[in-house]
Write an enzyme that holds these catalytic residues in place. Structure first.
Site, PDB file in Angstrom:
ATOM      1  N   ARG A 128      24.397  11.023  -6.262  1.00  0.00           N
ATOM      2  CA  ARG A 128      24.417  10.390  -4.944  1.00  0.00           C
ATOM      3  C   ARG A 128      25.567   9.413  -4.740  1.00  0.00           C
ATOM      4  NH1 ARG A 128      18.128   9.140  -3.752  1.00  0.00           N
ATOM      5  NH2 ARG A 128      17.721  11.309  -3.330  1.00  0.00           N
ATOM      6  N   LEU A 169       9.347   8.051  -7.315  1.00  0.00           N
ATOM      7  CA  LEU A 169       7.905   8.260  -7.143  1.00  0.00           C
ATOM      8  C   LEU A 169       7.273   8.452  -8.521  1.00  0.00           C
ATOM      9  CD1 LEU A 169       7.883  10.629  -4.028  1.00  0.00           C
ATOM     10  CD2 LEU A 169       7.239   8.228  -4.070  1.00  0.00           C
ATOM     11  N   HIS A 223      22.081   6.417   0.237  1.00  0.00           N
ATOM     12  CA  HIS A 223      21.847   7.853   0.390  1.00  0.00           C
ATOM     13  C   HIS A 223      23.002   8.418   1.196  1.00  0.00           C
ATOM     14  CE1 HIS A 223      20.101  11.705   1.272  1.00  0.00           C
ATOM     15  NE2 HIS A 223      19.113  11.431   0.443  1.00  0.00           N
ATOM     16  N   GLN A 230      10.802  12.558   1.228  1.00  0.00           N
ATOM     17  CA  GLN A 230      10.859  13.968   1.632  1.00  0.00           C
ATOM     18  C   GLN A 230      10.935  14.881   0.422  1.00  0.00           C
ATOM     19  OE1 GLN A 230      14.329  14.213   4.110  1.00  0.00           O
ATOM     20  NE2 GLN A 230      13.319  13.282   5.870  1.00  0.00           N
ATOM     21  N   LYS A 274       1.356  -5.374   4.869  1.00  0.00           N
ATOM     22  CA  LYS A 274       1.778  -6.203   6.004  1.00  0.00           C
ATOM     23  C   LYS A 274       1.690  -5.514   7.355  1.00  0.00           C
ATOM     24  CE  LYS A 274       6.801  -5.955   5.262  1.00  0.00           C
ATOM     25  NZ  LYS A 274       7.985  -6.768   5.001  1.00  0.00           N
ATOM     26  N   GLU A 290       9.202   0.327  -6.451  1.00  0.00           N
ATOM     27  CA  GLU A 290      10.599  -0.001  -6.173  1.00  0.00           C
ATOM     28  C   GLU A 290      10.900  -1.491  -6.339  1.00  0.00           C
ATOM     29  OE1 GLU A 290      12.122   2.140  -2.823  1.00  0.00           O
ATOM     30  OE2 GLU A 290      13.966   0.933  -2.764  1.00  0.00           O
ATOM     31  N   SER A 327       0.820  -1.219   0.000  1.00  0.00           N
ATOM     32  CA  SER A 327       0.000   0.000   0.000  1.00  0.00           C
ATOM     33  C   SER A 327       0.851   1.265   0.000  1.00  0.00           C
ATOM     34  CB  SER A 327      -0.943   0.000   1.209  1.00  0.00           C
ATOM     35  OG  SER A 327      -0.186  -0.050   2.404  1.00  0.00           O
ATOM     36  N   ALA A 382       2.729   2.945  -5.406  1.00  0.00           N
ATOM     37  CA  ALA A 382       2.518   2.087  -6.578  1.00  0.00           C
ATOM     38  C   ALA A 382       1.238   1.269  -6.427  1.00  0.00           C
ATOM     39  CB  ALA A 382       3.728   1.167  -6.768  1.00  0.00           C
ATOM     40  N   ASP A 430      10.405  -8.357   0.113  1.00  0.00           N
ATOM     41  CA  ASP A 430       9.513  -9.520   0.016  1.00  0.00           C
ATOM     42  C   ASP A 430       9.066  -9.786  -1.426  1.00  0.00           C
ATOM     43  OD1 ASP A 430       9.753  -9.200   2.714  1.00  0.00           O
ATOM     44  OD2 ASP A 430       7.612  -9.049   3.152  1.00  0.00           O
ATOM     45  N   HIS A 482      19.507   3.032   0.607  1.00  0.00           N
ATOM     46  CA  HIS A 482      18.354   3.897   0.405  1.00  0.00           C
ATOM     47  C   HIS A 482      17.398   3.398  -0.669  1.00  0.00           C
ATOM     48  CE1 HIS A 482      16.099   7.566   0.471  1.00  0.00           C
ATOM     49  NE2 HIS A 482      16.409   7.885  -0.770  1.00  0.00           N
ATOM     50  N   GLU A 518      17.719  18.910  -7.042  1.00  0.00           N
ATOM     51  CA  GLU A 518      18.440  17.853  -6.323  1.00  0.00           C
ATOM     52  C   GLU A 518      19.646  17.416  -7.145  1.00  0.00           C
ATOM     53  OE1 GLU A 518      15.638  14.795  -5.202  1.00  0.00           O
ATOM     54  OE2 GLU A 518      14.954  15.968  -3.498  1.00  0.00           O
ATOM     55  N   ARG A 556      19.794   5.441  -9.896  1.00  0.00           N
ATOM     56  CA  ARG A 556      18.566   6.240  -9.983  1.00  0.00           C
ATOM     57  C   ARG A 556      18.860   7.730  -9.819  1.00  0.00           C
ATOM     58  NH1 ARG A 556      14.414   7.792  -5.400  1.00  0.00           N
ATOM     59  NH2 ARG A 556      16.377   7.891  -4.270  1.00  0.00           N
TER      60      ARG A 556
HETATM   61  C1  LIG Z   1      13.398   8.178   3.594  1.00  0.00           C
HETATM   62  C2  LIG Z   1      13.092   8.075   2.140  1.00  0.00           C
HETATM   63  C3  LIG Z   1      12.994   9.220   1.364  1.00  0.00           C
HETATM   64  C4  LIG Z   1      12.710   9.130  -0.003  1.00  0.00           C
HETATM   65  N1  LIG Z   1      12.563  10.272  -0.731  1.00  0.00           N
HETATM   66  C5  LIG Z   1      12.183  10.171  -2.041  1.00  0.00           C
HETATM   67  C6  LIG Z   1      11.900  11.350  -2.801  1.00  0.00           C
HETATM   68  O1  LIG Z   1      11.961  12.461  -2.314  1.00  0.00           O
HETATM   69  N2  LIG Z   1      11.531  11.182  -4.108  1.00  0.00           N
HETATM   70  C7  LIG Z   1      11.433   9.954  -4.709  1.00  0.00           C
HETATM   71  O2  LIG Z   1      11.097   9.881  -5.895  1.00  0.00           O
HETATM   72  N3  LIG Z   1      11.690   8.842  -3.992  1.00  0.00           N
HETATM   73  C8  LIG Z   1      12.041   8.919  -2.684  1.00  0.00           C
HETATM   74  N4  LIG Z   1      12.284   7.779  -1.971  1.00  0.00           N
HETATM   75  C9  LIG Z   1      12.042   6.494  -2.612  1.00  0.00           C
HETATM   76  C10 LIG Z   1      10.533   6.269  -2.717  1.00  0.00           C
HETATM   77  O3  LIG Z   1       9.915   6.756  -1.550  1.00  0.00           O
HETATM   78  C11 LIG Z   1      10.201   4.812  -2.887  1.00  0.00           C
HETATM   79  O4  LIG Z   1      10.954   4.261  -3.921  1.00  0.00           O
HETATM   80  C12 LIG Z   1       8.728   4.655  -3.228  1.00  0.00           C
HETATM   81  O5  LIG Z   1       7.944   5.291  -2.256  1.00  0.00           O
HETATM   82  C13 LIG Z   1       8.383   3.192  -3.300  1.00  0.00           C
HETATM   83  O6  LIG Z   1       6.998   3.090  -3.441  1.00  0.00           O
HETATM   84  P1  LIG Z   1       6.370   1.648  -3.521  1.00  0.00           P
HETATM   85  O7  LIG Z   1       4.906   1.844  -3.634  1.00  0.00           O
HETATM   86  O8  LIG Z   1       7.062   0.864  -4.548  1.00  0.00           O
HETATM   87  O9  LIG Z   1       6.755   0.966  -2.118  1.00  0.00           O
HETATM   88  P2  LIG Z   1       6.461   1.448  -0.581  1.00  0.00           P
HETATM   89  O10 LIG Z   1       5.992   2.825  -0.533  1.00  0.00           O
HETATM   90  O11 LIG Z   1       7.654   1.079   0.184  1.00  0.00           O
HETATM   91  O12 LIG Z   1       5.280   0.475  -0.203  1.00  0.00           O
HETATM   92  C14 LIG Z   1       5.495  -0.907  -0.059  1.00  0.00           C
HETATM   93  C15 LIG Z   1       4.256  -1.507   0.559  1.00  0.00           C
HETATM   94  O13 LIG Z   1       4.317  -2.925   0.496  1.00  0.00           O
HETATM   95  C16 LIG Z   1       3.974  -3.474   1.753  1.00  0.00           C
HETATM   96  N5  LIG Z   1       4.588  -4.816   1.829  1.00  0.00           N
HETATM   97  C17 LIG Z   1       5.892  -5.142   1.760  1.00  0.00           C
HETATM   98  N6  LIG Z   1       6.032  -6.480   1.846  1.00  0.00           N
HETATM   99  C18 LIG Z   1       4.790  -7.001   1.976  1.00  0.00           C
HETATM  100  C19 LIG Z   1       4.267  -8.310   2.132  1.00  0.00           C
HETATM  101  N7  LIG Z   1       5.066  -9.395   2.174  1.00  0.00           N
HETATM  102  N8  LIG Z   1       2.931  -8.475   2.247  1.00  0.00           N
HETATM  103  C20 LIG Z   1       2.090  -7.401   2.239  1.00  0.00           C
HETATM  104  N9  LIG Z   1       2.529  -6.137   2.112  1.00  0.00           N
HETATM  105  C21 LIG Z   1       3.855  -5.940   1.972  1.00  0.00           C
HETATM  106  C22 LIG Z   1       4.496  -2.470   2.736  1.00  0.00           C
HETATM  107  O14 LIG Z   1       3.930  -2.657   4.005  1.00  0.00           O
HETATM  108  C23 LIG Z   1       4.093  -1.167   2.041  1.00  0.00           C
HETATM  109  O15 LIG Z   1       2.730  -0.915   2.263  1.00  0.00           O
HETATM  110  C24 LIG Z   1      12.561   7.863  -0.606  1.00  0.00           C
HETATM  111  C25 LIG Z   1      12.671   6.712   0.172  1.00  0.00           C
HETATM  112  C26 LIG Z   1      12.928   6.806   1.535  1.00  0.00           C
HETATM  113  C27 LIG Z   1      13.024   5.562   2.355  1.00  0.00           C
END
Ligand SMILES: Cc1cc2nc3c(=O)[nH]c(=O)nc-3n(C[C@H](O)[C@H](O)[C@H](O)COP(=O)(O)OP(=O)(O)OC[C@H]3O[C@@H](n4cnc5c(N)ncnc54)[C@H](O)[C@@H]3O)c2cc1C
Length: 548
Positions: free
Chosen positions: A297, A399, A251, A47, A35, A382, A13, A16, A230, A358, A122, A393
């Site tokens: 980076r 995002l 990072h 951020q 999870k 991701e 959640s 993506a 996972d 990161h 950035e 990257r």
């Molecule tokens: C501190 C920080 C700052 C960042 N700043 C930026 C930024 O400024 N700009 C940018 O573009 N990117 C940034 N990034 C990277 C970016 O935030 C992530 O790459 C992006 O949010 C990933 O989105 P996602 O939906 O793929 O995964 P996430 O947002 O990580 O969501 C993953 C979801 O999967 C769930 N999940 C995982 N495993 C399981 C499982 N086995 N069963 C059920 N659910 C599960 C998790 O609980 C979570 O809900 C940053 C990352 C971090 C950590």
């Protein structure tokens, strides 16, 4: 009979999973498992913001060039062009859903004039193009998307439900042992309900992996606890192709403080003029790159690593004190407040920082619609490896990638559903844990968890070598054997599931890193310090052997 039957199963959640679920829910039933709580995600911590072309001085070509330069030869140009050109539409869509980004000046009625965005800069970007909501962009996006998902009548959100393994046509009845031919298809997942410890069967026509990154495989990381790779591990076990896992972005600037867990100091601080200093207060980035503090980076992370190894200091310092205090408080309210709560006034003192794992550039290989090579299994965000990031990257492109691919995957999934090209409904085998007992040795889990993260930090970190990688390979093999024995004998529980996945991801990172005999992007190895386009201008591809 499955416990839950749905058109679409979304695992995760973050941005993506949520964006895809919301788009699919208009025509299909969607079950979303996550999870922990819905907001527990990397998205919620982002951020800096989202990179996209809005400024009059900017162009798609410039953003494309910056992305390709950062990717160090391994980006897929078609993907880069598609993602960047789709950016403005996806960001406008977020605003229409209720996301508030910072504007330079107040605007009146919709549609918002894009020229009004307060665009940040950035590292690696030649223009100001980061759309942001103060320094809490991800939280703002996540807040709006979670609210949409919760309120949608066709989305059922299962919080505290952890996917264990994908179910494929050829899933064997034996717990978690999944074998596939590469013509196999996915039809759902086994999911652990944490409150009852019951493993439920979710049957779905289409499954989307949106489980985020794998930062927790390293000792120091900016990632939240959920980031245990996972999705990558599940997809690999199910026979999907994964790639480029050697490209782990560190990072450069995580807050170094005993009471701060994983707190990131955004790159935007350097974008706004922040300068890195050594212990003696000397700016050092000029020694490493002509772009100084605005270098990419990986260059900055390696420079800090070198400085720390040279001096033996615990951290370096990021100084933004030369900027007006009001500006710093207004631009970085979150960072200001967090540091102040730990006794660091960033308007008057430099911030102690260290590098930390990161972002995972590699992942489950997908095509331009977000499809993996296991039928009916998509991967977005991701977890995926789309070809956008190549070997490194570009900041704030992730995002953006998640938004663009959630949209593309939704469009393709809608087509799949309309075409009805699905095999006859399959009754997935129930979870089989006959003979498994409750664990009596949790110490095995905590010990191996700790060992993997430390070993990865020391041997497979920012600077690698053949010897360190071989040592890591041997260690992870031993740890994997121990986990395997344990896994088959005891009932699954969340820590064990995550440990098993961490070990798989660690193994895959090591294998990819050992394979690539050059230095490129985020992969830097002492024996092969140069980029070698003749032999290595290609992705590192891994696929689990067919087990019969
Ligand atoms: C501190 C920080 C700052 C960042 N700043 C930026 C930024 O400024 N700009 C940018 O573009 N990117 C940034 N990034 C990277 C970016 O935030 C992530 O790459 C992006 O949010 C990933 O989105 P996602 O939906 O793929 O995964 P996430 O947002 O990580 O969501 C993953 C979801 O999967 C769930 N999940 C995982 N495993 C399981 C499982 N086995 N069963 C059920 N659910 C599960 C998790 O609980 C979570 O809900 C940053 C990352 C971090 C950590």
């Amino acid at each position: 009979m499955p416990d839950v039957k749905t058109d679409i199963l979304v695992i995760g959640s973050g941005i993506a999973g949520l964006m895809y679920a919301i788009k699919m829910a208009d025509i299909a039933s969607v079950a979303m498992v996550t999870k922990k709580e819905a907001m527990d995600s990397s998205t919620n911590l982002a951020q800096g913001g989202i990179a996209s072309v809005f400024a009059g001085t900017d162009s798609f070509d410039l953003h494309i060039d910056d992305t390709l330069a950062s990717g160090d030869g391994l980006c897929n140009r078609e993907v880069v062009e598609r993602v960047i050109k789709d950016g403005p539409a996806r960001i406008t869509e977020l605003m229409q859903m209720g996301v508030h980004f910072n504007l330079r000046r107040q605007v009146g009625a919709e549609p918002v004039d894009p020229a009004a965005f307060d665009l940040g800069r950035e590292g690696g970007h030649c223009q100001n193009r980061i759309v942001h909501a103060h320094d809490m962009t991800g939280q703002e996006v996540e807040r709006v998307l979670v609210a949409h998902a919760r309120n949608h009548p066709k989305i059922t959100l299962y919080e505290n439900h952890m996917a264990i393994d994908l179910i494929t046509q050829s899933t064997r009845m034996k717990r978690g042992l999944v074998t596939t031919t590469h013509e196999d298809f996915c039809c759902g997942a086994y999911v652990l309900e944490r409150s009852t410890n019951k493993v439920k069967t979710f049957a779905a026509k289409i499954t989307l992996l949106a489980t985020g990154g794998a930062g927790k495989v390293y000792l120091y990381t900016s990632n939240p606890d959920i980031a245990t790779g996972d999705g990558i591990a599940m997809a690999y076990r199910a026979g999907a192709t994964v790639a480029n896992l050697e490209f782990v972005q560190f990072h450069p600037t995580c807050l170094y403080h005993p009471a701060a867990k994983n707190f990131l100091i955004s790159e935007a601080v350097r974008g706004e003029g922040g300068v890195l200093l050594d212990e003696a207060g000397r700016p050092f980035m000029g020694d490493y790159d002509p772009q100084k503090d605005l270098a990419c980076r990986d260059v900055v992370a390696r420079a800090i690593d070198t400085e720390l190894k040279k001096s033996g200091a615990d951290s370096v310092f990021l100084d933004i004190t030369h900027k007006k205090a009001e500006f710093v408080k207004e631009r970085f309210p979150n960072i200001y407040a967090k540091c102040l709560s730990l006794g660091i006034d960033i308007t008057r003192q430099p911030i102690p920082v260290v590098p930390a794992a990161h972002y995972m550039c590699g992942g489950v290989v997908t095509d331009i619609q977000g499809r993996s090579d296991v039928h009916h299994l998509y991967a977005v965000g991701e977890t995926a490896c789309t070809g956008l990031h190549g070997a490194n990257r570009l900041a704030s492109n992730s995002l953006l990638e998640a938004l663009v691919y959630a949209d593309a995957a939704a469009k393709q999934s809608l087509e799949d559903l309309r075409a009805g090209a699905f095999p006859p409904p399959l009754a997935p085998p129930a979870w089989d844990d006959v003979g498994a007992t409750d664990s009596d040795e949790i110490i095995m889990v905590t010990h191996n968890w700790d060992e993997i993260r430390r070993m990865m930090w020391n041997y497979v970190g920012i600077v690698r070598s053949d010897k360190r990688l071989e040592r890591a390979r041997r260690r992870i093999e031993a740890v994997q054997n121990e986990i395997r024995d344990y896994y088959w004998n005891f009932k699954v529980e969340p820590d064990l599931i995550e440990l098993r996945n961490l070990a798989v991801v660690a193994e895959l990172i090591i294998k990819c890193a050992q394979h690539r005999k050059e230095s490129r992007g985020l992969h830097y190895t002492l024996e092969y310090p140069r980029r070698d386009d003749q032999r290595w201008l290609k992705d590192t591809i891994l696929r689990r052997p067919f087990l019969g």
